[in-house]
Design an enzyme around this catalytic site. Structure first.
Site, PDB file in Angstrom:
ATOM      1  N   SER A  93     -37.010  37.940 -49.011  1.00 15.51           N
ATOM      2  CA  SER A  93     -36.845  38.818 -47.754  1.00 15.51           C
ATOM      3  C   SER A  93     -35.868  38.570 -47.024  1.00 15.51           C
ATOM      4  CB  SER A  93     -38.051  39.040 -47.191  1.00 15.51           C
ATOM      5  OG  SER A  93     -38.005  39.865 -45.794  1.00 15.51           O
ATOM      6  N   TYR A  95     -44.922  35.253 -42.014  1.00 10.58           N
ATOM      7  CA  TYR A  95     -44.375  35.676 -43.245  1.00 10.58           C
ATOM      8  C   TYR A  95     -42.932  35.549 -43.482  1.00 10.58           C
ATOM      9  CZ  TYR A  95     -42.348  39.738 -45.719  1.00 10.58           C
ATOM     10  OH  TYR A  95     -41.677  40.570 -46.643  1.00 10.58           O
TER      11      TYR A  95
END
Length: 254
Positions: free
Chosen positions: A138, A151
């Site tokens: 990501s 995260y």
């Protein structure tokens, strides 16, 4: 890597970005696409088969949090059937900073274990043929969304792990690169929570951010697969595919 006639394993290939990428892969004509996912989606599997009937699409239930031995057992079954596998895509991930241990287990530990397991079959030191790994990370692995630090940190860990895998390629024969989507219109983004509820509106705020569709992201994902560039850190954002030049601040010297 030309996708045509290749054997590909896709972990979590039925989710938002994953499913659209699976569609793009099938269109490119691999010999086999093996999807490992926690929940079976017969409709999605049927859709993939209909896109290109010449491609054998197979599903196996798989939870990346299982012990390493179970992953090796599953891969033994797959390799016995296919004989060779050319590409592993690690795509499992959750965005839920209320679930700290589960986030790390799925986003990082599970990916590491799946990678470790396939090395039994690929590592050239064991007589293996080598292979390629695409790890879905990501852009938060570059710069965190600070309201979801768990995260973001899990994705930064995968970026680092993947870069190490790439540097080990001369030893193992296994190349690796990271796929780093920006904010993409998926259920992952539309519904999630922040760590300690520091920002209850984080999902809403991100929804206001410039985004891309899963179709745009998946098209660039397929391009990255075809590029097959060891050590590449790909940014898939706003419908673009860009290689990130990583700044080195320290070197171990070994």
């Amino acid at each position: 890597m030309a996708i045509a006639n290749k054997n590909i394993i896709f972990v979590a290939g039925l989710g938002g970005i994953g499913l659209d990428t699976s569609k793009g892969i099938v269109k490119a004509g691999p010999k086999n696409l093996v999807i490992l996912d926690r929940i079976e989606n017969p409709a999605a599997i049927a859709e993939l088969k209909a896109i290109n009937p010449k491609v054998t699409v197979t599903f196996y239930p798989y939870d990346v949090t299982v012990p390493l031995a179970e992953t090796k057992k599953l891969l033994t079954t797959i390799f016995a059937k296919l004989k060779t596998v050319d590409l592993l895509i690690n795509g499992a991930g959750i965005l839920n900073d209320h679930q700290i241990e589960l986030t790390i287990a799925i986003n990082f530990t599970g990916l590491v274990n799946t990678t470790t397991a396939i090395m039994d079959f690929w590592d050239k030191r064991k007589g293996g043929p080598g292979g390629a790994i695409a790890n879905i990370c990501s852009v938060t692995g570059f710069n965190a969304i600070y309201q979801v630090p768990v995260y973001s940190a899990s994705k930064a860990a995968v970026v680092s792990f993947t870069s190490s895998l790439a540097k080990l390629a001369p030893i193992t024969g296994v190349i690796a690169y990271s796929i780093n989507p920006g904010i993409t219109k998926t259920t992952l983004v539309h519904k999630f929570n922040s760590w300690l509820d520091v920002e209850p509106r984080v999902a809403e705020l991100l929804d206001e951010h410039p985004t891309q569709t899963t179709t745009q992201c998946s098209q660039n994902f397929v391009k990255a697969i075809e590029a097959n560039q060891n050590g590449a850190i790909w940014k898939l954002d706003l419908g673009r595919l860009d290689a990130v030049n990583w700044t080195k601040h320290w070197d171990s010297g070994i």
